[in-house]
Motif scaffolding. Structure first.
Motif, short mmCIF file in Angstrom:
data_model
loop_
_atom_site.label_atom_id
_atom_site.label_comp_id
_atom_site.label_asym_id
_atom_site.label_seq_id
_atom_site.Cartn_x
_atom_site.Cartn_y
_atom_site.Cartn_z
N HIS A 172 14.57 70.13 39.39
CA HIS A 172 14.91 71.22 38.48
C HIS A 172 13.99 72.39 38.78
O HIS A 172 12.98 72.23 39.49
CB HIS A 172 14.78 70.80 37.01
N ASP A 176 6.07 73.81 37.78
CA ASP A 176 5.27 72.73 38.38
C ASP A 176 6.02 72.01 39.50
O ASP A 176 5.43 71.19 40.20
CB ASP A 176 4.79 71.74 37.31
N HIS A 177 7.28 72.34 39.71
CA HIS A 177 8.06 71.71 40.79
C HIS A 177 8.28 72.66 41.97
O HIS A 177 8.85 72.26 42.98
CB HIS A 177 9.37 71.15 40.23
N ASP A 270 12.34 65.29 35.58
CA ASP A 270 11.67 65.39 34.27
C ASP A 270 12.60 65.05 33.10
O ASP A 270 12.28 65.34 31.95
CB ASP A 270 11.05 66.78 34.10
N HIS A 273 9.25 62.17 31.77
CA HIS A 273 7.98 62.47 32.42
C HIS A 273 7.07 61.25 32.57
O HIS A 273 6.34 61.12 33.54
CB HIS A 273 7.17 63.45 31.57
N HIS A 317 6.36 62.46 36.12
CA HIS A 317 4.92 62.75 36.27
C HIS A 317 4.01 61.54 36.06
O HIS A 317 2.79 61.71 36.02
CB HIS A 317 4.51 63.87 35.31
ZN LIG Z 1 7.47 68.69 35.71
#
Ligand SMILES: [Zn+2]
Length: 331
Positions: A172, A176-177, A270, A273, A317
């Motif tokens: 997505h 953070d990706h 995600d 997570h 995560h």
């Molecule tokens: Zn993430």
């Protein structure tokens, strides 16, 4: 009525200031897109269904043509209230504190179509300086960038690949990706789910600048196309890599089902997570756009795995089976 009176007022003094306030109010209420980067429709792959992807697991031949590797790009810590819906009956007892998590990137190498990454890890600049010109200071602060501890940069990962990078598949489009995007070649095709670039939200007023800088110079992002009959894509047309539409966390969130040489692998992205979220069926908290749809997507993935326990599951995560552990805990 308000608009008319606002314009009316403009004729009688302080026009520039009033006009600015009007535009600020209008843009605040409308929000803005996650990124203004260009997008085109993805041409790769064959339209399919999640049911067909799941049915392919019934085949006696569990292993497939894909070599799979999970790479832990960084350790990190963020608020539990973002990672987990703490109002969920099963998470009500969970204290809202910083939770230790990781950032992953996945390498897949298909014997015929070559090497791809799923998600992008951390750029060399961010890894070596602990900071990046691309990331605005307010975003860096709200993302706890100071708690990011990179283990391997994307530049170094790319140096170890068995062949040239053929493409990147994003679970997505959240910051953070895409922190590793600056290290990805400008001409490498990048694939995402539908609606993530244009997804409009108030928060994106603060995020868009950073997202655009991380994507600067890259080719138009290629959006998978799903419709009522097709909620999955058979990427190589041989049933070895399936993209499954899992809306909720973001409109275009996807999961990946892979027939690897070591058996089937599910990458949830995600949609989930944490180890706790997976074990208890608790969807993410404030990081999720649509809780109802996220819960439904998580239910579909958990059902798939309970029917096929041979699937190796990789969460957004944390690892499956991992217990919650406050940031700073030794455990
Ligand atoms: Zn993430």
């Amino acid at each position: 009525m308000r608009l008319r009176s606002a314009y009316g007022d403009l004729n009688h003094g302080e026009p520039t200031m009033k006009l600015s306030i009007l535009f600020i109010l209008m843009s605040l209420s409308a929000g803005c897109a996650f990124s203004s980067h260009r997008r085109i429709e993805a041409k790769m792959g064959t339209p399919a269904t999640i049911a067909a992807a799941q049915a392919s697991l019934a085949s006696k031949e569990l292993s497939g043509p894909i070599e799979f590797e999970r790479i832990v790009a960084a350790s990190w810590a963020v608020d539990r209230s973002g990672l987990l819906n703490l109002k969920h009956p099963k998470a009500k007892h969970v204290k809202d504190t910083l939770e230790s998590i990781e950032i992953y990137t996945y390498r897949i190498t298909h014997s015929r179509y070559g090497t791809f990454l799923i998600d992008t890890g951390i750029s060399e600049e961010l890894a070596s300086d602990g900071d990046s010109d691309a990331i605005g200071w307010m975003v860096a602060k709200s993302m706890n960038i100071d708690k990011l501890n990179t283990h391997i940069s994307t530049k170094k990962i790319l140096e170890t690949l068995p062949g040239p990078l053929q493409g990147v598949f994003l679970t997505h489009l959240h910051l953070d990706h895409i922190l590793g995007m600056p290290d990805i070649g400008n001409r490498v095709p990048v694939y995402i789910g539908p609606g993530d670039i244009s997804h409009s939200a108030f928060l994106h007023l603060f995020v868009q600048g950073t997202a655009d800088r991380l994507l600067a110079g890259k080719a138009a992002l290629r959006e998978w196309k799903f419709d009522k009959e097709h909620d999955a894509i058979d990427v190589f047309g041989d049933g070895s890599l399936w993209v499954l539409h899992m809306p909720g966390h973001s409109p275009g969130s996807v999961a990946f089902l892979i027939r690897s040489k070591d058996g089937p692998v599910l990458i949830t992205g995600d949609t989930c997570h944490t180890g706790f979220g997976w074990a208890n069926g608790v969807e993410p908290g404030s990081y999720t756009a649509d809780h109802k749809r996220n819960r439904e997507s998580l239910r579909i993935l958990r059902n798939m795995v309970s029917e096929h326990p041979e699937i190796q599951v990789h969460l957004g995560h944390q690892r499956v089976g991992q217990k919650l552990s406050s940031y700073g805990d030794k455990s």
